[in-house]
Design an enzyme around this catalytic site. Structure first.
Site, PDB file in Angstrom:
ATOM      1  N   LYS A 113     -34.763  57.764  11.993  1.00 42.63           N
ATOM      2  CA  LYS A 113     -33.814  58.088  10.918  1.00 42.63           C
ATOM      3  C   LYS A 113     -33.564  56.845  10.065  1.00 42.63           C
ATOM      4  O   LYS A 113     -33.898  55.720  10.488  1.00 42.63           O
ATOM      5  CB  LYS A 113     -32.499  58.595  11.530  1.00 42.63           C
ATOM      6  CG  LYS A 113     -31.786  57.592  12.436  1.00 42.63           C
ATOM      7  CD  LYS A 113     -30.679  58.247  13.238  1.00 42.63           C
ATOM      8  CE  LYS A 113     -29.980  57.238  14.139  1.00 42.63           C
ATOM      9  NZ  LYS A 113     -29.033  57.904  15.073  1.00 42.63           N
TER      10      LYS A 113
ATOM     11  N   ARG B 220     -18.137  63.455  18.016  1.00 38.10           N
ATOM     12  CA  ARG B 220     -18.611  63.691  16.644  1.00 38.10           C
ATOM     13  C   ARG B 220     -18.959  65.171  16.446  1.00 38.10           C
ATOM     14  O   ARG B 220     -18.253  65.892  15.767  1.00 38.10           O
ATOM     15  CB  ARG B 220     -19.842  62.824  16.334  1.00 38.10           C
ATOM     16  CG  ARG B 220     -19.560  61.333  16.395  1.00 38.10           C
ATOM     17  CD  ARG B 220     -20.702  60.506  15.825  1.00 38.10           C
ATOM     18  NE  ARG B 220     -21.984  60.772  16.462  1.00 38.10           N
ATOM     19  CZ  ARG B 220     -23.027  59.947  16.417  1.00 38.10           C
ATOM     20  NH1 ARG B 220     -22.940  58.810  15.757  1.00 38.10           N
ATOM     21  NH2 ARG B 220     -24.169  60.255  17.010  1.00 38.10           N
TER      22      ARG B 220
ATOM     23  N   TYR C  77     -20.459  32.186  -8.616  1.00 38.18           N
ATOM     24  CA  TYR C  77     -19.263  32.893  -9.088  1.00 38.18           C
ATOM     25  C   TYR C  77     -18.023  32.353  -8.402  1.00 38.18           C
ATOM     26  O   TYR C  77     -18.024  32.081  -7.197  1.00 38.18           O
ATOM     27  CB  TYR C  77     -19.368  34.386  -8.746  1.00 38.18           C
ATOM     28  CG  TYR C  77     -20.240  35.185  -9.675  1.00 38.18           C
ATOM     29  CD1 TYR C  77     -19.875  35.395 -11.005  1.00 38.18           C
ATOM     30  CD2 TYR C  77     -21.415  35.771  -9.208  1.00 38.18           C
ATOM     31  CE1 TYR C  77     -20.673  36.150 -11.853  1.00 38.18           C
ATOM     32  CE2 TYR C  77     -22.214  36.540 -10.039  1.00 38.18           C
ATOM     33  CZ  TYR C  77     -21.838  36.723 -11.365  1.00 38.18           C
ATOM     34  OH  TYR C  77     -22.626  37.485 -12.187  1.00 38.18           O
TER      35      TYR C  77
ATOM     36  N   MET D 146     -25.430  39.397  -6.788  1.00 37.51           N
ATOM     37  CA  MET D 146     -26.151  40.663  -6.622  1.00 37.51           C
ATOM     38  C   MET D 146     -27.635  40.428  -6.350  1.00 37.51           C
ATOM     39  O   MET D 146     -28.244  41.105  -5.524  1.00 37.51           O
ATOM     40  CB  MET D 146     -25.988  41.520  -7.887  1.00 37.51           C
ATOM     41  CG  MET D 146     -26.531  42.921  -7.745  1.00 37.51           C
ATOM     42  SD  MET D 146     -26.420  43.874  -9.275  1.00 37.51           S
ATOM     43  CE  MET D 146     -24.658  43.990  -9.508  1.00 37.51           C
TER      44      MET D 146
END
Ligand SMILES: *Cc1c(COP(=O)(O)O)cnc(C)c1O
Length: 368
Positions: A40, A136, A263, A310
């Site tokens: 997954k 769950r 930053y 980023m």
């Protein structure tokens, strides 16, 4: 996100390590137990189709979290059994039948919706999920579970398996694990008949509770060479990490004392020094809390200084290095190494999250 292939930042995946890890597990688990690879979330960030194709011959099936992940494997040419571990939308049922994908049934309410849909269920194969304490999804008692089995079977659905999932198999204290195991066995004992496949083991259960495996194991984290307990429990046999995350210096400069970096100007050079810039940032999954952690360059640890942006990070270098110098975020450099677990510990999370968060912008490059 567009994969950025014209950039030196890459996740290198050693498929032979995954193969080795599965062979190790197989050598330590009973032979007649089915071994399913959990692929997954893009095989925990390693690349679902590439990983699954490489290990197809040595596993009995695959587990994914949803129908789209299952279809990706089918489109990638994989023919083995695929089990969807989560709850599927009713609209996905015809796709599951068409592509021979096994669904999980976790409640009578879902079954009500299925019956109300009046879809043809011929050819549908399901496993039932028992919630033995994870909290769950799944049936929590034998009576509704038996009702679900009866209703499914009279609708022509093949009930192939029943499974549960442990919440604490990766912990040193086994008491909750034992409670869940007893709950699961108790529910099974109250059923009229058992389907052919009963399974409960994830990686941690297969490693540290190998005596409790049933007919099948669902192997996730460990096949990628990651310790599911982080650094809490020791691995009982050799396992090799499959993924490294690497890049290169694309900019190197000397700054004077008093110069700010990044930053928010959170870092100010206290003396003359060399600063290197690397094209990897939080959009690649290298989250902002990695500020203050290290990368490896020429076998040395270099601290990440200033904020993680980023698309870029800045590191302090011990000397002036040329552009193109290799940088290791996860993996080995000389005698130094940084593991996904080291990164997880810096972030207060687990190695699973570290590898899953490496974004699609980072190309996966395969060895073997
Ligand atoms: C993700 C998952 C697994 C695999 O867990 P690992 O700890 O990675 O081995 C097994 N079973 C279920 C139900 C899961 O959701």
């Amino acid at each position: 996100m567009k994969t950025s292939i014209h950039r030196p930042s890459q996740a290198l995946v050693d498929l032979s390590a995954i193969h080795f890890n599965i062979e190790q597990l197989k050598a330590h688990l009973p032979q007649d137990v089915e071994k399913w690879a959990v692929v997954k979330a893009n095989a925990y960030g390693h690349g679902a189709v590439a990983v699954s194709s490489y290990i197809d011959d040595i596993v009995d099936g695959f587990c994914v979290s949803n129908i789209d992940e299952a279809l990706e494997l089918r489109e990638g040419g994989l023919d083995k059994k695929i089990l969807i571990l989560g709850v599927s939308a009713i609209e996905a049922v015809p796709l599951a039948i068409q592509h021979k994908i096994t669904l999980t049934v976790a409640s009578l309410e879902w079954l009500d919706l299925l019956e109300a849909s009046s879809l043809s269920l011929q050819g549908l194969v399901v496993h039932l999920k028992v919630d033995s304490g994870m909290g769950r999804i799944g049936f929590r008692d034998s009576q509704p579970l038996q009702e679900a089995i009866n209703r499914l079977q009279s609708a022509g659905v093949q009930v192939e398996g029943i499974f549960t999932h442990f919440a604490t198999a990766d912990e040193a204290d086994a008491s909750k694990f034992e409670e869940q195991l007893a709950c699961f066995k108790g529910i099974l004992a109250e059923l009229d008949a058992l389907p052919p496949i009963i399974h409960a083991s994830n990686s941690a259960t297969s490693l540290w509770h190998a005596d409790t495996v049933m007919n099948a194991v669902r192997l996730g984290d460990i096949i990628y060479g990651l310790n599911p307990s982080g650094s809490v429990l020791e691995l009982p046999y050799e396992i090799k990490p499959a993924l490294s995350l690497v890049s290169e210096l694309v900019h190197v400069k000397e700054v004077k004392a008093g110069a700010d970096v990044g930053y928010g100007a959170t870092y100010t050079a206290d003396e003359g020094q060399f600063i290197g810039t690397i094209p990897l940032g939080y959009a690649d999954g290298w989250t902002r809390d990695m500020q203050g952690f290290d990368v490896l360059i020429n076998g040395q640890r270099c601290p990440i200084v200033g904020r993680v942006s980023m698309d870029q990070i800045t590191v302090r270098l011990p000397e002036k290095y040329p552009l193109g110098t290799p940088v290791v975020f996860i993996g080995k450099s000389g005698t130094e190494s940084i593991s996904a677990t080291d990164v997880a510990e810096k972030r207060g999370t687990i190695n699973y999250e570290v590898v899953c968060l490496i974004s699609d912008r980072v190309p996966r490059i395969y060895k073997n």
